[in-house]
Design a protein around this motif. Structure first.
Motif, short mmCIF file in Angstrom:
data_model
loop_
_atom_site.label_atom_id
_atom_site.label_comp_id
_atom_site.label_asym_id
_atom_site.label_seq_id
_atom_site.Cartn_x
_atom_site.Cartn_y
_atom_site.Cartn_z
N LYS A 43 -30.23 -19.78 11.07
CA LYS A 43 -30.59 -18.42 11.59
C LYS A 43 -30.59 -18.63 13.39
O LYS A 43 -30.20 -17.91 13.98
N GLN A 44 -30.91 -19.82 13.43
CA GLN A 44 -31.39 -20.02 15.13
C GLN A 44 -29.63 -20.12 15.75
O GLN A 44 -29.75 -19.51 16.89
N ILE A 46 -27.02 -18.94 14.77
CA ILE A 46 -26.50 -17.52 14.72
C ILE A 46 -26.98 -16.74 15.88
O ILE A 46 -26.15 -16.26 16.49
N GLN A 47 -28.14 -16.65 15.92
CA GLN A 47 -28.60 -15.79 16.73
C GLN A 47 -28.61 -16.44 18.30
O GLN A 47 -28.19 -15.50 19.10
N GLU A 48 -28.17 -17.62 18.42
CA GLU A 48 -27.62 -18.30 19.89
C GLU A 48 -26.32 -18.10 19.99
O GLU A 48 -25.81 -18.49 21.04
N GLY A 49 -25.46 -17.73 19.03
CA GLY A 49 -24.23 -17.70 19.21
C GLY A 49 -23.37 -18.83 19.00
O GLY A 49 -22.18 -18.71 19.30
N ASP A 53 -22.29 -15.88 11.30
CA ASP A 53 -23.04 -15.78 10.04
C ASP A 53 -22.12 -15.77 8.91
O ASP A 53 -21.37 -14.54 8.79
#
Length: 168
Positions: A43-44, A46-49, A53
């Motif tokens: 998740k982290q 993905i959030q940081e690019g 996902d």
């Protein structure tokens, strides 16, 4: 990202022995257990690019088969166990693997590469039930890519040593 920096990615579900060597010990009752000293979640990332996902673009490739019943009900017959064995047989059959490999490669070429998704840097990942099955899919995909005269190649990766028989 900095041009003069190195970036490393590690992914694992650590085994107990790995945690004993590299993890942080903690007491649980009379036993000393170990946990990872750090975790970087998907998740982290993905959030940081750093990663995409994969579930947003997940495409399951299903199997279809039908059994015909030729024997009356047997109270000793375990239907669930039989279905599990049948599924394992069907999912591991060379013809089924080859057909799925063709579907996946064709889809990747036509729907991902052709429209230049992800800036032409697209990759595909096939998730299997185990290392032996991964090798079967690798061999089928690699053979089909070669037959299609595709400029792309397949790779397979796993850790440890495994006796794969003729699959090596």
């Amino acid at each position: 990202m900095l041009a003069n920096a190195s970036y490393f990615a590690f992914t694992a579900t650590p085994k107990n022995k790995t945690l004993e060597i590299f993890g942080d010990p903690f007491p649980e009752g009379q036993v000393v257990k170990h946990r990872p000293f750090h975790s970087y979640t998907m998740k982290q990332a993905i959030q940081e690019g750093f990663i995409l996902d994969v579930l947003q673009n997940y495409t399951p490739v299903a199997s279809y088969y039908r059994l015909t019943k030729t024997v009356p009900d047997d109270p000793l017959f375990d239907t669930r166990k039989a279905q599990k064995k049948l599924r394992r047989y069907v999912e591991g059959h060379a013809t089924a693997i080859r057909q799925k490999a063709e579907i996946m490669v064709d889809h990747f070429h036509e729907k991902v590469l052709a429209p230049h998704k992800i800036g032409g840097q697209a990759r595909a990942m096939v998730v299997t039930s185990g290392i032996a099955r991964a090798m079967q899919y690798y061999q089928a995909i690699a053979a089909y890519l070669q037959e299609c005269k595709s400029p792309y190649r397949a790779i397979v990766a796993f850790s440890g040593e495994h006796d794969l028989g003729a699959s090596k």
